[in-house]
Design a protein around this motif. Structure first.
Motif, short mmCIF file in Angstrom:
data_model
loop_
_atom_site.label_atom_id
_atom_site.label_comp_id
_atom_site.label_asym_id
_atom_site.label_seq_id
_atom_site.Cartn_x
_atom_site.Cartn_y
_atom_site.Cartn_z
N MET A 153 44.57 16.04 34.26
CA MET A 153 45.53 15.94 35.68
C MET A 153 44.37 16.07 36.80
SD MET A 153 48.76 18.28 37.02
CE MET A 153 49.98 17.49 36.97
N THR A 154 44.46 15.04 37.50
CA THR A 154 43.58 14.99 38.52
C THR A 154 43.73 16.01 39.67
OG1 THR A 154 44.52 13.22 39.80
CG2 THR A 154 43.22 12.44 38.11
N GLU A 155 42.73 15.85 40.65
CA GLU A 155 43.05 16.73 41.91
C GLU A 155 44.19 16.17 42.51
OE1 GLU A 155 40.63 18.72 45.76
OE2 GLU A 155 39.55 17.48 44.19
N SER A 156 44.17 15.06 42.88
CA SER A 156 45.40 14.42 43.43
C SER A 156 46.61 14.84 42.81
CB SER A 156 45.16 12.94 43.56
OG SER A 156 46.10 12.35 44.24
N ASP A 157 46.70 14.62 41.59
CA ASP A 157 47.95 15.13 40.57
C ASP A 157 48.49 16.28 41.08
OD1 ASP A 157 47.97 12.55 39.67
OD2 ASP A 157 47.33 13.12 37.80
N MET A 158 47.30 17.25 40.99
CA MET A 158 47.62 18.69 41.40
C MET A 158 48.26 19.04 42.84
SD MET A 158 47.09 20.70 38.66
CE MET A 158 46.81 22.54 39.54
N TRP A 159 47.65 18.28 43.72
CA TRP A 159 48.35 18.36 45.00
C TRP A 159 49.57 17.94 45.14
CZ3 TRP A 159 46.89 21.76 48.49
CH2 TRP A 159 45.59 22.32 48.66
N CYS A 160 50.04 16.79 44.49
CA CYS A 160 51.27 16.23 44.41
C CYS A 160 52.27 17.15 43.54
CB CYS A 160 51.29 15.07 43.57
SG CYS A 160 50.53 13.32 44.33
N ALA A 161 51.83 18.06 42.71
CA ALA A 161 52.68 18.84 42.03
C ALA A 161 52.87 19.80 42.91
CB ALA A 161 51.94 19.57 40.85
N ILE A 162 51.76 20.31 43.75
CA ILE A 162 51.81 21.76 44.52
C ILE A 162 53.13 21.20 45.64
CG2 ILE A 162 50.54 22.94 46.55
CD1 ILE A 162 48.40 22.91 44.36
N ALA A 163 52.83 20.07 46.24
CA ALA A 163 53.87 19.62 47.37
C ALA A 163 55.17 19.74 46.76
CB ALA A 163 53.37 18.19 47.75
N VAL A 164 55.43 19.13 45.69
CA VAL A 164 56.81 19.04 44.99
C VAL A 164 57.55 20.73 44.73
CG1 VAL A 164 58.39 18.49 43.11
CG2 VAL A 164 56.84 16.94 43.77
N LEU A 165 56.46 21.44 44.50
CA LEU A 165 56.93 22.71 44.22
C LEU A 165 57.21 23.42 45.56
CD1 LEU A 165 54.72 23.96 41.36
CD2 LEU A 165 57.10 23.56 41.15
N PHE A 166 56.24 23.13 46.86
CA PHE A 166 56.41 23.70 48.04
C PHE A 166 57.70 23.42 48.67
CE2 PHE A 166 56.19 23.15 52.50
CZ PHE A 166 56.24 24.63 52.72
N PHE A 167 58.04 22.15 48.68
CA PHE A 167 59.45 21.54 49.16
C PHE A 167 60.38 22.11 48.50
CE2 PHE A 167 56.30 18.53 51.37
CZ PHE A 167 56.89 18.50 52.45
N ILE A 168 60.54 22.06 47.21
CA ILE A 168 61.62 22.52 46.58
C ILE A 168 61.95 24.10 46.77
CG2 ILE A 168 62.50 23.34 44.27
CD1 ILE A 168 61.47 20.61 42.99
N ALA A 169 60.92 25.00 46.68
CA ALA A 169 60.95 26.13 46.90
C ALA A 169 61.43 26.38 48.36
CB ALA A 169 59.63 26.82 46.78
N THR A 170 60.84 25.71 49.50
CA THR A 170 61.12 25.67 50.66
C THR A 170 62.68 25.40 51.03
OG1 THR A 170 59.02 25.40 51.43
CG2 THR A 170 60.49 25.38 53.09
N ASP A 171 63.01 24.23 50.24
CA ASP A 171 64.47 24.30 50.59
C ASP A 171 65.43 25.01 49.84
OD1 ASP A 171 66.87 22.40 51.12
OD2 ASP A 171 66.65 21.67 49.04
N TYR A 172 65.07 25.75 48.72
CA TYR A 172 66.03 26.56 48.30
C TYR A 172 66.10 27.98 49.10
CZ TYR A 172 68.03 29.49 44.70
OH TYR A 172 69.18 30.23 44.12
N ILE A 173 64.83 28.24 49.62
CA ILE A 173 64.80 29.38 50.47
C ILE A 173 65.65 29.38 51.81
CG2 ILE A 173 63.40 30.90 51.98
CD1 ILE A 173 61.14 30.47 49.60
N THR A 174 65.40 28.16 52.68
CA THR A 174 66.23 27.91 53.80
C THR A 174 67.60 27.88 53.28
OG1 THR A 174 65.52 25.58 53.69
CG2 THR A 174 64.03 26.93 54.99
N GLY A 175 67.85 27.08 52.27
CA GLY A 175 69.24 27.06 51.83
C GLY A 175 70.13 28.36 51.67
N THR A 176 69.26 29.19 51.01
CA THR A 176 69.95 30.41 50.75
C THR A 176 70.15 31.46 52.12
OG1 THR A 176 68.78 30.59 48.51
CG2 THR A 176 69.41 32.68 49.49
#
Length: 122
Positions: free
Chosen positions: A1-24
């Motif tokens: 996994m490249t560094e770019s791939d890692m940042w993409c994965a982090i972005a997805v996890l961040f946005f998913i978690a933030t949406d879940y938290i704000t939704g709650t």
């Protein structure tokens, strides 16, 4: 996994978690907290994660065996998921704090419907 791939994965996890938290938070403030809705929401988030991993796998295989994809499927998928989640986060934030709805920052994300409204037939 490249560094770019890692940042993409982090972005997805961040946005998913933030949406879940704000939704709650929105559900709590509106008195609409429901375990059924939370399970459904978590199911949707899980499908985004599965889609993300699948797109990454397709791109990884495509580097070893030409599958004929001329673009990076992973980045396109991550971009789409992050935009969907950002929209939901902004909706949650304005539901939690309606005073933010017409701020200059939030106006950047508003859709302008320029289509003429259809008149009802008489």
């Amino acid at each position: 996994m490249t560094e770019s791939d890692m940042w993409c994965a982090i972005a997805v996890l961040f946005f998913i978690a933030t949406d879940y938290i704000t939704g709650t938070i929105k559900a709590i403030t509106k008195g609409d907290l429901s375990s059924q809705k939370m399970r459904t929401g978590l199911g949707h988030k899980l499908t985004y994660l599965i889609l993300t991993v699948t797109a990454w796998f397709i791109d990884t295989v495509n580097t070893h065996v030409s599958l004929g994809f001329p673009i990076n499927i992973f980045v396109c998928t991550v971009s789409g998921i992050c935009l969907i989640e950002l929209t939901s986060i902004l909706e949650n934030i304005t539901a939690i704090n309606p005073e933010l709805e017409n701020t200059p920052f939030m106006n950047i994300f508003k859709q302008n419907n320029t289509k003429p409204k259809h008149k009802e037939k008489e």
